[in-house]
Design a protein around this motif. Structure first.
Motif, mmCIF file in Angstrom:
data_model
loop_
_atom_site.group_PDB
_atom_site.id
_atom_site.type_symbol
_atom_site.label_atom_id
_atom_site.label_comp_id
_atom_site.label_asym_id
_atom_site.label_seq_id
_atom_site.Cartn_x
_atom_site.Cartn_y
_atom_site.Cartn_z
ATOM 1 N N ARG A 1 60.934 59.635 65.454
ATOM 2 C CA ARG A 1 61.155 60.094 64.079
ATOM 3 C C ARG A 1 62.647 60.190 63.858
ATOM 4 N NH1 ARG A 1 60.524 60.459 59.112
ATOM 5 N NH2 ARG A 1 59.603 62.256 58.117
ATOM 6 N N GLY A 2 63.166 59.342 63.029
ATOM 7 C CA GLY A 2 64.580 59.381 62.703
ATOM 8 C C GLY A 2 64.844 60.356 61.578
ATOM 9 N N VAL A 3 66.117 60.588 61.312
ATOM 10 C CA VAL A 3 66.500 61.490 60.236
ATOM 11 C C VAL A 3 67.550 60.805 59.363
ATOM 12 C CG1 VAL A 3 66.028 63.579 61.568
ATOM 13 C CG2 VAL A 3 68.302 62.604 61.610
ATOM 14 N N SER A 4 67.613 61.226 58.114
ATOM 15 C CA SER A 4 68.643 60.701 57.214
ATOM 16 C C SER A 4 69.979 61.345 57.583
ATOM 17 C CB SER A 4 68.280 61.024 55.768
ATOM 18 O OG SER A 4 68.386 62.423 55.542
ATOM 19 N N GLU B 1 71.889 62.935 55.550
ATOM 20 C CA GLU B 1 71.907 64.256 54.921
ATOM 21 C C GLU B 1 71.230 65.294 55.807
ATOM 22 O OE1 GLU B 1 70.470 66.516 50.824
ATOM 23 O OE2 GLU B 1 70.079 64.381 51.071
ATOM 24 N N THR B 2 70.073 64.937 56.357
ATOM 25 C CA THR B 2 69.359 65.856 57.243
ATOM 26 C C THR B 2 70.140 66.092 58.526
ATOM 27 O OG1 THR B 2 67.236 65.145 56.326
ATOM 28 C CG2 THR B 2 67.182 66.250 58.457
ATOM 29 N N LEU B 3 70.741 65.051 59.066
ATOM 30 C CA LEU B 3 71.562 65.191 60.269
ATOM 31 C C LEU B 3 72.703 66.171 60.018
ATOM 32 C CD1 LEU B 3 72.245 64.145 63.177
ATOM 33 C CD2 LEU B 3 73.759 62.536 62.031
ATOM 34 N N PHE B 4 73.370 66.048 58.858
ATOM 35 C CA PHE B 4 74.469 66.951 58.526
ATOM 36 C C PHE B 4 73.977 68.389 58.380
ATOM 37 C CE2 PHE B 4 76.749 63.158 56.398
ATOM 38 C CZ PHE B 4 77.305 62.783 57.614
ATOM 39 N N LYS B 5 72.813 68.574 57.759
ATOM 40 C CA LYS B 5 72.256 69.922 57.597
ATOM 41 C C LYS B 5 71.919 70.539 58.954
ATOM 42 C CE LYS B 5 70.198 69.329 53.022
ATOM 43 N NZ LYS B 5 68.922 69.236 52.269
ATOM 44 N N ILE B 6 71.294 69.745 59.830
ATOM 45 C CA ILE B 6 70.942 70.245 61.162
ATOM 46 C C ILE B 6 72.200 70.621 61.931
ATOM 47 C CG2 ILE B 6 69.989 69.582 63.407
ATOM 48 C CD1 ILE B 6 67.875 67.923 61.848
ATOM 49 N N ALA B 7 73.208 69.765 61.896
ATOM 50 C CA ALA B 7 74.464 70.046 62.596
ATOM 51 C C ALA B 7 75.112 71.314 62.051
ATOM 52 C CB ALA B 7 75.404 68.855 62.473
ATOM 53 N N GLN B 8 75.055 71.509 60.739
ATOM 54 C CA GLN B 8 75.642 72.696 60.131
ATOM 55 C C GLN B 8 74.928 73.958 60.610
ATOM 56 O OE1 GLN B 8 75.282 72.853 55.855
ATOM 57 N NE2 GLN B 8 77.099 74.118 55.668
ATOM 58 N N VAL B 9 73.609 73.922 60.654
ATOM 59 C CA VAL B 9 72.844 75.077 61.123
ATOM 60 C C VAL B 9 73.146 75.358 62.598
ATOM 61 C CG1 VAL B 9 70.518 75.972 61.564
ATOM 62 C CG2 VAL B 9 71.004 74.779 59.431
#
Length: 107
Positions: free
Chosen positions: A82-85, A87-95
């Motif tokens: 399951r890949g991520v966009s 935008e989602t990668l940036f959100k996960i990294a931020q969290v």
């Protein structure tokens, strides 16, 4: 079912039918064809590792990223590609309080 290229009875769906090939979606099948499956799995492992290291649950990460717990579970699971966009990668990294590149770099 895959048909030969010169088969006059083939349809576009016959040429590429992800469920018949064992994939859940065209996207998942395209990841497998392009060779990024291993990278997606590694990304999921890194997300799981850094989440655990930070003491975060999948529920917390999902809530903060605006995704479902099921989605985060699929990303972290090595048995599911399951890949991520971005935008989602940036959100996960931020969290996780990481640079996005930390999740993508080869170790």
């Amino acid at each position: 079912m895959l048909h030969r290229r010169n088969d006059p009875h083939r349809t576009p769906r016959d040429c590429f039918d992800p469920p018949a090939l064992g994939y859940r979606s065209k996207w998942q099948a395209s990841v497998m064809r392009t060779g990024f499956a291993k990278r997606c799995i590694t990304l999921g492992w890194k997300i799981a590792y850094y989440s655990k290291k930070a003491g975060l649950t999948q529920e917390f990460l999902a809530e903060r990223c605006g995704k479902s717990v099921n989605f985060i579970g699929q990303v972290e699971s090595p048995g599911t590609i399951r890949g991520v966009s971005l935008e989602t990668l940036f959100k996960i990294a931020q969290v996780l309080k990481l640079q996005p590149s930390k999740l993508l770099e080869d170790d």
